[in-house]
Scaffold this active site. Sequence first.
Site, PDB file in Angstrom:
ATOM      1  N   HIS A  21      34.531  45.233  31.780  1.00 21.40           N
ATOM      2  CA  HIS A  21      35.017  46.551  32.198  1.00 21.40           C
ATOM      3  C   HIS A  21      36.425  46.770  31.663  1.00 21.40           C
ATOM      4  O   HIS A  21      36.988  45.890  30.994  1.00 21.40           O
ATOM      5  CB  HIS A  21      34.941  46.691  33.726  1.00 21.40           C
ATOM      6  CG  HIS A  21      35.689  45.635  34.497  1.00 21.40           C
ATOM      7  ND1 HIS A  21      37.052  45.485  34.420  1.00 21.40           N
ATOM      8  CD2 HIS A  21      35.257  44.662  35.345  1.00 21.40           C
ATOM      9  CE1 HIS A  21      37.438  44.495  35.195  1.00 21.40           C
ATOM     10  NE2 HIS A  21      36.370  43.959  35.764  1.00 21.40           N
ATOM     11  N   HIS A  24      39.224  44.113  31.948  1.00 22.28           N
ATOM     12  CA  HIS A  24      39.192  43.001  30.988  1.00 22.28           C
ATOM     13  C   HIS A  24      39.805  43.425  29.658  1.00 22.28           C
ATOM     14  O   HIS A  24      40.489  42.651  28.995  1.00 22.28           O
ATOM     15  CB  HIS A  24      37.748  42.560  30.718  1.00 22.28           C
ATOM     16  CG  HIS A  24      37.024  42.062  31.921  1.00 22.28           C
ATOM     17  ND1 HIS A  24      35.836  42.605  32.349  1.00 22.28           N
ATOM     18  CD2 HIS A  24      37.321  41.076  32.805  1.00 22.28           C
ATOM     19  CE1 HIS A  24      35.424  41.971  33.434  1.00 22.28           C
ATOM     20  NE2 HIS A  24      36.319  41.037  33.737  1.00 22.28           N
ATOM     21  N   CYS A 129      36.838  30.384  48.134  1.00 19.56           N
ATOM     22  CA  CYS A 129      36.332  31.680  47.661  1.00 19.56           C
ATOM     23  C   CYS A 129      35.571  31.415  46.371  1.00 19.56           C
ATOM     24  O   CYS A 129      36.177  30.979  45.383  1.00 19.56           O
ATOM     25  CB  CYS A 129      37.462  32.673  47.419  1.00 19.56           C
ATOM     26  SG  CYS A 129      36.847  34.161  46.574  1.00 19.56           S
ATOM     27  N   CYS A 132      36.799  33.530  43.331  1.00 21.65           N
ATOM     28  CA  CYS A 132      38.006  33.012  42.661  1.00 21.65           C
ATOM     29  C   CYS A 132      37.783  31.592  42.171  1.00 21.65           C
ATOM     30  O   CYS A 132      38.569  31.080  41.393  1.00 21.65           O
ATOM     31  CB  CYS A 132      39.212  32.961  43.603  1.00 21.65           C
ATOM     32  SG  CYS A 132      39.824  34.523  44.165  1.00 21.65           S
ATOM     33  N   CYS A 142      39.467  36.090  51.563  1.00 22.74           N
ATOM     34  CA  CYS A 142      40.104  35.951  50.246  1.00 22.74           C
ATOM     35  C   CYS A 142      41.049  37.130  50.031  1.00 22.74           C
ATOM     36  O   CYS A 142      40.643  38.292  50.158  1.00 22.74           O
ATOM     37  CB  CYS A 142      39.047  35.924  49.145  1.00 22.74           C
ATOM     38  SG  CYS A 142      39.785  36.151  47.517  1.00 22.74           S
ATOM     39  N   HIS A 145      39.559  39.204  46.820  1.00 22.87           N
ATOM     40  CA  HIS A 145      38.246  39.856  46.923  1.00 22.87           C
ATOM     41  C   HIS A 145      37.930  40.426  48.301  1.00 22.87           C
ATOM     42  O   HIS A 145      36.920  41.092  48.486  1.00 22.87           O
ATOM     43  CB  HIS A 145      37.148  38.875  46.487  1.00 22.87           C
ATOM     44  CG  HIS A 145      37.290  38.471  45.056  1.00 22.87           C
ATOM     45  ND1 HIS A 145      37.927  37.315  44.674  1.00 22.87           N
ATOM     46  CD2 HIS A 145      36.930  39.109  43.926  1.00 22.87           C
ATOM     47  CE1 HIS A 145      37.929  37.246  43.363  1.00 22.87           C
ATOM     48  NE2 HIS A 145      37.340  38.307  42.878  1.00 22.87           N
ATOM     49  N   LYS A 293      41.591  47.781  42.745  1.00 23.85           N
ATOM     50  CA  LYS A 293      41.505  47.016  41.489  1.00 23.85           C
ATOM     51  C   LYS A 293      40.130  47.238  40.848  1.00 23.85           C
ATOM     52  O   LYS A 293      39.109  47.152  41.536  1.00 23.85           O
ATOM     53  CB  LYS A 293      41.687  45.524  41.790  1.00 23.85           C
ATOM     54  CG  LYS A 293      41.636  44.665  40.540  1.00 23.85           C
ATOM     55  CD  LYS A 293      41.614  43.173  40.854  1.00 23.85           C
ATOM     56  CE  LYS A 293      41.513  42.381  39.555  1.00 23.85           C
ATOM     57  NZ  LYS A 293      40.725  41.190  39.630  1.00 23.85           N
ATOM     58  N   LYS A 296      34.226  43.973  39.297  1.00 24.51           N
ATOM     59  CA  LYS A 296      32.761  44.104  39.418  1.00 24.51           C
ATOM     60  C   LYS A 296      32.311  43.984  40.867  1.00 24.51           C
ATOM     61  O   LYS A 296      31.240  44.467  41.228  1.00 24.51           O
ATOM     62  CB  LYS A 296      32.036  43.101  38.520  1.00 24.51           C
ATOM     63  CG  LYS A 296      32.266  41.665  38.883  1.00 24.51           C
ATOM     64  CD  LYS A 296      31.541  40.770  37.927  1.00 24.51           C
ATOM     65  CE  LYS A 296      32.007  39.350  38.069  1.00 24.51           C
ATOM     66  NZ  LYS A 296      33.462  39.150  37.932  1.00 24.51           N
TER      67      LYS A 296
HETATM   68  N1  MSP Z   1      37.561  33.065  34.058  1.00 28.12           N
HETATM   69  C1  MSP Z   1      38.828  33.265  34.648  1.00 28.12           C
HETATM   70  C2  MSP Z   1      39.928  33.052  33.631  1.00 28.12           C
HETATM   71  C3  MSP Z   1      39.964  31.689  33.020  1.00 28.12           C
HETATM   72  S1  MSP Z   1      41.184  31.578  31.804  1.00 28.12           S
HETATM   73  C4  MSP Z   1      41.262  29.977  31.442  1.00 28.12           C
HETATM   74  C5  MSP Z   1      38.926  34.685  35.178  1.00 28.12           C
HETATM   75  N2  MSP Z   1      38.087  35.572  34.664  1.00 28.12           N
HETATM   76  S2  MSP Z   1      38.026  37.122  35.058  1.00 28.12           S
HETATM   77  O1  MSP Z   1      36.990  37.682  34.243  1.00 28.12           O
HETATM   78  O2  MSP Z   1      37.879  37.262  36.468  1.00 28.12           O
HETATM   79  O3  MSP Z   1      39.397  37.730  34.717  1.00 28.12           O
HETATM   80  C6  MSP Z   1      39.924  37.551  33.452  1.00 28.12           C
HETATM   81  C7  MSP Z   1      41.172  38.369  33.255  1.00 28.12           C
HETATM   82  O4  MSP Z   1      40.874  39.742  33.391  1.00 28.12           O
HETATM   83  C8  MSP Z   1      42.280  38.034  34.238  1.00 28.12           C
HETATM   84  O5  MSP Z   1      43.490  37.962  33.518  1.00 28.12           O
HETATM   85  C9  MSP Z   1      42.316  39.226  35.138  1.00 28.12           C
HETATM   86  O6  MSP Z   1      43.604  39.496  35.597  1.00 28.12           O
HETATM   87  C10 MSP Z   1      41.883  40.319  34.154  1.00 28.12           C
HETATM   88  N3  MSP Z   1      41.398  41.439  34.896  1.00 28.12           N
HETATM   89  C11 MSP Z   1      40.232  41.563  35.577  1.00 28.12           C
HETATM   90  N4  MSP Z   1      40.253  42.754  36.215  1.00 28.12           N
HETATM   91  C12 MSP Z   1      41.406  43.401  35.959  1.00 28.12           C
HETATM   92  C13 MSP Z   1      41.923  44.660  36.257  1.00 28.12           C
HETATM   93  N5  MSP Z   1      41.289  45.504  37.036  1.00 28.12           N
HETATM   94  N6  MSP Z   1      43.103  44.993  35.693  1.00 28.12           N
HETATM   95  C14 MSP Z   1      43.761  44.178  34.813  1.00 28.12           C
HETATM   96  N7  MSP Z   1      43.310  42.992  34.525  1.00 28.12           N
HETATM   97  C15 MSP Z   1      42.203  42.535  35.185  1.00 28.12           C
HETATM   98  O7  MSP Z   1      39.780  34.942  36.002  1.00 28.12           O
END
Ligand code: MSP
Length: 505
Positions: A21, A24, A129, A132, A142, A145, A293, A296
Site C-alpha cells: 500500500h 510501504h 503481538c 509486530c 499492542c 495495532h 495509520k 492492512k
Molecule cells: N518486515 C518488517 C521490517 C523488517 S526490516 C529488516 C516490517 N514490515 S512492514 O511491512 O510492516 O513495514 C515495513 C515498513 O513500511 C516500515 O518501515 C513501516 O514503517 C513502513 N510503513 C508501513 N505502513 C506505513 C505507513 N502507513 N506510513 C509510512 N510508513 C509505513 O515492519
Amino acid sequence: MNLTSRQYLTTPIYYASGSPHLGHAYTTFVADCYKRYYQACGYEVLLTSGTDEHGQKIERTSAKNNESTESFIQKRSDEFSRLWIDLGIELDAFQRTSSPEHKSLVVEFWKRLQQKGDIYKGHYEGLYCVECEQYFTEGDQCPVHRKPLEHYSEESYFFRLSAYQQKLIDHIEKHPDFIVPSTRRNEVLSFLKSSGLHDLSISRTSTRWGIQVPDDSRHVIYVWIDALAAYLSALGPLDGKEIEEYWPNTTHFIGKDILIFHAVYWPALLWSAGLDLPRQLVVNGWLTVEGRKISKSDPETIIDPVSLTEITGCDGLKYYFLKAVKLGQDLDFRKDHLIELLNADLANNFGNLFSRFIKLFIKHFPDGIDLDTQILSTANQHILTAVSAKRAAFIRALEKYELSIAARIFIDTAALLNASFQQREPWKIANREELAEYLWTVHQCLETLTLLGYCFIPGIIENARGGLNLGNPPVFKEPLGDVNGSAAKKSGVKVRGIESLFPRL
Ligand code: MSP
C-alpha cells in the site's frame, strides 16, 4: 556526511502477509531519491528491498486464506517486486527471506553470535503481538495495532542484549548523525538510559515457519533476526567482497515503528557477529488517512499507489511525498492536496517555465546560440549567481535529509527564473545579441534546475534535459558555486521542441 565512493541504501523488507500500500511506497520513495542523488554525485550505489516471509504472522495469514504458505508468500512477494517496477524505482537487489542464500547467511550469523558466547537457552513468558512479532512488557494491548496481546510461555534462546547497553549509548552519543532526525535519536537514547535492557528472546517454538536454529530443530530463529540479516544477504555472503566494500557505507531507510529493532537490537547483533554498524538510520513518519495509520489491519485506510500514478505519473507521486512531508513527521494523505501541489509546482511553475523558454528559444534561434562574448552583463551574472546559491542550499538541505526543504529550493529556483522572465520580458528584447545572451544564461540556469530536480522527478527531468539538448542522467560535476558568469566554459547551446513536461491535472 563522510562518504567513500560506495553507498549501500536499503528499504525495510516488507511483510509478505498482505498486499503493498501507499505507506510501504513512501519509505522506498525516500531511498530512491537518495540513490539518484548519490549516483549524480558519482558514487557507486546499491539500493535493495525485499520481502519478510517468515514468522507466525505469515503462517497465520496464509492459513486464514486457505492457501499453502509457500504459494501465499510467492504471490505477495511478486506484488511487491512488481510494485517497484510500476513506480519507476530501480532496485539493485530484491531479497526474499525464503531464499536459500539468505537462509544460509542467517545460520552463519547465528553461529557467530554463539561463538561470541552471546546466546544462551532459557524460558520466556510474556505478552506477544503477532502483528509486530514482538514481546511487550507493558499493557495488555499492542500500542501499534491496538489489538489484545497474546500470552506466550515458551522455551527460548536468548541473546545477551543487556551486555551492549553502554556500548550502544556511547555509539549514539559519539555519532550524532547515526539516527536522523534527531528527535528519533533522542527517543532511542532515552529508551536506552531509562531502563536496563533485557536480553532478547531470539527463537520461537510457537511456529515452524522460519529458519531452524542450528542443531535444535524444535526452535526457529526469531523472525526479526532473520529479517534484519536480509540487509546483509542482499549483498552476498558474510565474508564476500560486497559486504566488505559496501557495508560500512550503509544507510537504512526505515519507518518510526521499527526504530528500536534497527537502533538497538541490530547494532548489538552486528557487534556480536564481528561486523561494522551501518553508517546511518533515516527514520520516516507515517502516512495516515483521517488520522489513522495506513495499514492492512485497517482496510479502510488502504490506498493503492499504482492507481494514484494513473493520475499523477510516478514522478508526480514521488515528488508529492518528498515535498509535502518533513522527513520524520506524519502526513495525513489528502488527494485534493496532492493535486493542488502538483499543479502549482510541476504544471504551473516548472513545466510552464520550460515550455515558454523552449518556444521562445526555437522561435529566435532555431540553430542554437553560440555566444561570442566572454563577459556577461551584470543582470545575467546576477541570475547565475542566484541560481548557484540555490544549488548550494539545495545540496546542504539534501545532505541533512531536509527533503521537503530541498524540494522547495528546487521549485523556488524555477519560480525565480519565471520571475526573471516576467521582469526581463525577453519577447520584447529587440537587440539580437542581448536576447542571445539572456537565453544562453537561462539555459545554464535550467541545466542546474534539472540537476536539482533529478532525484525527485527523474523521468520528467530526462525529458526536460532532452529539450535543453543535454545528456542523461545528469551529473553533479563540480560544486554548484562554479556557475559564476563565465561564458567561456560552454558557449554553444541548443534546444529541441518537447511535449508538455507535466500537463495540468
Ligand atoms: N518486515 C518488517 C521490517 C523488517 S526490516 C529488516 C516490517 N514490515 S512492514 O511491512 O510492516 O513495514 C515495513 C515498513 O513500511 C516500515 O518501515 C513501516 O514503517 C513502513 N510503513 C508501513 N505502513 C506505513 C505507513 N502507513 N506510513 C509510512 N510508513 C509505513 O515492519
